[in-house]
Design a protein around this motif. Structure first.
Motif, PDB file in Angstrom:
ATOM      1  N   TYR A 130       0.835  -1.222   0.000  1.00  0.00           N
ATOM      2  CA  TYR A 130       0.000   0.000   0.000  1.00  0.00           C
ATOM      3  C   TYR A 130       0.861   1.260   0.000  1.00  0.00           C
ATOM      4  O   TYR A 130       0.431   2.342   0.393  1.00  0.00           O
ATOM      5  N   ARG A 158       2.385  11.961  -3.557  1.00  0.00           N
ATOM      6  CA  ARG A 158       1.654  11.701  -2.305  1.00  0.00           C
ATOM      7  C   ARG A 158       0.138  11.669  -2.518  1.00  0.00           C
ATOM      8  O   ARG A 158      -0.567  10.902  -1.869  1.00  0.00           O
ATOM      9  N   ASP A 159      -0.369  12.479  -3.418  1.00  0.00           N
ATOM     10  CA  ASP A 159      -1.807  12.463  -3.691  1.00  0.00           C
ATOM     11  C   ASP A 159      -2.215  11.157  -4.367  1.00  0.00           C
ATOM     12  O   ASP A 159      -3.286  10.598  -4.078  1.00  0.00           O
ATOM     13  N   VAL A 180      -0.725   8.307  -3.988  1.00  0.00           N
ATOM     14  CA  VAL A 180      -0.678   7.280  -2.941  1.00  0.00           C
ATOM     15  C   VAL A 180      -1.981   7.315  -2.133  1.00  0.00           C
ATOM     16  O   VAL A 180      -2.571   6.268  -1.820  1.00  0.00           O
ATOM     17  N   ALA A 181      -2.441   8.532  -1.815  1.00  0.00           N
ATOM     18  CA  ALA A 181      -3.689   8.676  -1.048  1.00  0.00           C
ATOM     19  C   ALA A 181      -4.858   8.065  -1.830  1.00  0.00           C
ATOM     20  O   ALA A 181      -5.687   7.338  -1.261  1.00  0.00           O
ATOM     21  N   LEU A 182      -4.910   8.342  -3.128  1.00  0.00           N
ATOM     22  CA  LEU A 182      -6.003   7.804  -3.949  1.00  0.00           C
ATOM     23  C   LEU A 182      -5.913   6.277  -4.037  1.00  0.00           C
ATOM     24  O   LEU A 182      -6.936   5.590  -4.021  1.00  0.00           O
ATOM     25  N   ARG A 193      -4.753   4.314  -1.738  1.00  0.00           N
ATOM     26  CA  ARG A 193      -5.175   3.723  -0.462  1.00  0.00           C
ATOM     27  C   ARG A 193      -6.687   3.721  -0.289  1.00  0.00           C
ATOM     28  O   ARG A 193      -7.218   3.011   0.566  1.00  0.00           O
ATOM     29  N   ARG A 194      -7.377   4.549  -1.072  1.00  0.00           N
ATOM     30  CA  ARG A 194      -8.838   4.507  -1.019  1.00  0.00           C
ATOM     31  C   ARG A 194      -9.367   3.256  -1.727  1.00  0.00           C
ATOM     32  O   ARG A 194     -10.537   2.910  -1.580  1.00  0.00           O
ATOM     33  N   VAL A 219     -12.593  11.579   4.849  1.00  0.00           N
ATOM     34  CA  VAL A 219     -11.381  12.126   4.209  1.00  0.00           C
ATOM     35  C   VAL A 219     -11.514  12.153   2.688  1.00  0.00           C
ATOM     36  O   VAL A 219     -10.780  12.868   2.009  1.00  0.00           O
ATOM     37  N   ARG A 223      -3.511   9.220   6.907  1.00  0.00           N
ATOM     38  CA  ARG A 223      -2.757   8.924   5.679  1.00  0.00           C
ATOM     39  C   ARG A 223      -3.045   7.488   5.220  1.00  0.00           C
ATOM     40  O   ARG A 223      -3.217   7.227   4.039  1.00  0.00           O
ATOM     41  N   PHE A 240      -6.065  17.695   2.678  1.00  0.00           N
ATOM     42  CA  PHE A 240      -7.181  17.512   3.607  1.00  0.00           C
ATOM     43  C   PHE A 240      -6.695  17.651   5.055  1.00  0.00           C
ATOM     44  O   PHE A 240      -7.301  18.362   5.861  1.00  0.00           O
TER      45      PHE A 240
END
Lengths: 222, 300
Positions: free
Chosen positions: A48, A70-71, A73-75, A77-78, A105, B211, B219
């Protein structure tokens, strides 16, 4: 869905995982096993994008992990539901708020499915409780509910039954098996061989074993 | 109008998102009191800057609009010299009016220093002639030469000897006050930034969880930025309000015509202190956002 090609990871100068090459297909059910300290949690972190391989390549949902910002990676993880042994709840929020955190979030609203999800994991009556008020089994089921609230394509569970008794571990396992039957890809890191045997009797599973820093496909008779 | 909507959305907030980070810890009070104190000082610095600017303008412009002719010399020639000087002034192009001050007016000028009972008739005080130039001005050098010819005991004084240093001092004071204001704002930014960093570090577990479940840095940063911006706005609002009330109750300039009692605002200038909380909020927004985004990359 996930592909590792000659991926290795080392902490400082100490090699932990070496030359791993395997893939995880959509809808499959995998176990990851090995002794404590073998690197199971580290491998999950590579899946992940919490860690990046020190050599080789990890491709997650078609994207090389190294190229993600980083964005991204965030997407990513969703699309992945994470269940940790320590559950990692925010103690000042209620269980229902904790479970809905991924929606918050992501800027999404809570739907009617939430009540169904709570009922499915058997926590309908504990929605307003705070994490410290829950038993180990309830916390694990709540962690599972939080992992599933975004309807992820992949569930990664790190010792999901590590802190619960045998009966509760069977119940959690049953939930994960049902989830897989609904089409969700599941990978469970565990050293509990009984758990693996239970699963293998019900669904087609692949067992990956970490030995001496390498990932091997384990035999059926564990 | 998108920015306006974003502005209102920011202040309206998101109750679910706001509750994620627990509102506790000493940083909340630190930021509030620091903002209040800094805003209080900033309003005073602003008041001094405005008053100094006003004073510099008065001395450099309004007083430049009048000059004085001083008629000195023996007492028995004083009236004749005064009349001669007035004749010269009346025939000088660019002089709107000229008149000799009455003994009472001269007494009024001296009374702040010597008291009301001054026997002006018994003192060798020169006669003052107030000259109001026309808008186009007059030839000062020509006037001096003509006065030397017609009224040798008359001296021309355009006040520059004492006015220029005062104007320079007032302008210097204004720069000093403006520099103080900048330093106060920079200090406020540093305090808010430190508070935000401490809060971020103190909420490491929360940030790690966020995170892991897919929260973007923007955010997470927004939760902290909104909280610190609102705290700063509230604190600065309180500080600015108290400072404005204090300034309003200072002795007015009109009563004594002294600089030290003239610190304050006039007219629309009273809106300036009201801008201070918004300025502090903007600074807090920028400082917290920068600190949060940078620290998030280091923490997770």
């Amino acid at each position: 869905m996930i592909q590792l090609e000659a991926a290795s990871y080392r902490y400082d100068d100490t090699p932990l995982l070496s030359d791993m090459s395997f893939g995880i297909a959509p809808g499959s059910f995998h176990f990851l096993t090995g002794p404590s300290g073998a690197g199971k949690s580290t491998l999950l972190k590579l899946l992940y994008a919490e860690l990046l391989p020190t050599s080789g390549q990890v491709t997650l949902f078609g994207q090389p992990a190294h190229g993600m910002d980083r964005d991204q990676v965030a997407l990513l993880r969703r699309r992945v539901g994470l269940v940790h042994q320590d559950c990692a709840f925010l103690d000042h929020l209620t269980i229902s708020q904790n479970i809905c955190l991924p929606l918050t979030v992501s800027g999404k609203s809570v739907t009617d499915d939430f009540a169904e999800l709570l009922a499915w994991v058997g926590l309908g009556h504990r929605a307003d409780a705070f994490p410290p008020e829950l038993s180990g089994g309830e916390r694990q089921r709540a962690a599972l509910a939080r992992a599933l609230i975004m309807a992820p394509e992949l569930v990664l569970a790190d010792e999901p039954t590590g802190n619960v008794d045998w009966e509760m571990s069977q119940r959690i396992m049953t939930l994960l098996l049902e989830l897989n039957k609904m089409g969700t890809t599941v990978l469970i890191a565990t050293h509990d061989l009984n758990l693996i045997r239970t699963a293998k009797s019900q669904v087609s599973t692949r067992v990956l074993r970490i030995k001496d820093g390498h990932v091997q496909l384990a035999e059926v008779d564990l | 109008m998108a920015w306006l909507r974003a502005f209102f959305d920011f202040f309206a907030g998101d109750l679910r998102a706001d509750g994620i980070v627990p509102a506790r810890g000493h940083t909340a009070w630190l930021v509030f009191f620091a903002a209040a104190t800094m805003a209080f000082l900033a309003v005073f610095a602003l008041a001094i800057a405005v008053a100094a600017g006003r004073l510099a303008n008065t001395w450099s412009q309004e007083m430049a609009q009048s000059v004085t002719v001083i008629v000195d010399g023996p007492q028995d020639q004083r009236q004749a010299q005064t009349d001669a000087a007035l004749r010269v002034l009346e025939t000088t192009e660019g002089v709107a009016s000229a008149r000799a001050l009455t003994p009472q007016e001269q007494r009024d000028l001296l009374s702040p220093w010597f008291g009301d009972e001054i026997p002006i008739e018994n003192l060798a005080i020169p006669q003052l002639i107030e000259v109001i130039p026309a808008p186009q001005g007059f030839d000062a050098e020509g006037l001096v030469l003509r006065l030397q010819g017609e009224a040798p005991n008359a001296r021309f004084d355009d006040h520059s000897a004492w006015r220029d240093p005062l104007v320079r001092s007032a302008r210097g004071l204004r720069i000093l006050a403006a520099a103080s204001l900048v330093l106060i704002l920079a200090t406020a930014a540093a305090i808010v930034s430190l508070g935000a960093k401490a809060s971020l570090a103190g909420n490491f577990k929360t940030i790690s969880v966020l995170r892991r479940i897919g929260a973007k840095d923007a955010f997470i940063a927004k939760v902290f930025v909104r909280r610190f911006t609102l705290r700063t706005l509230t604190g600065a609002g309180a500080g600015a309000l108290i400072a404005t009330i204090t300034v309003a109750f200072l002795p007015s300039a009109a009563a004594t015509a002294g600089f030290l009692t003239g610190i304050g605002f006039t007219g629309l200038g009273w809106l300036l202190p009201l801008m201070m909380p918004l300025l502090f909020a903007l600074i807090a927004f920028a400082a917290t956002r920068t600190a949060a985004l940078r620290l998030l990359q280091e923490l997770t």
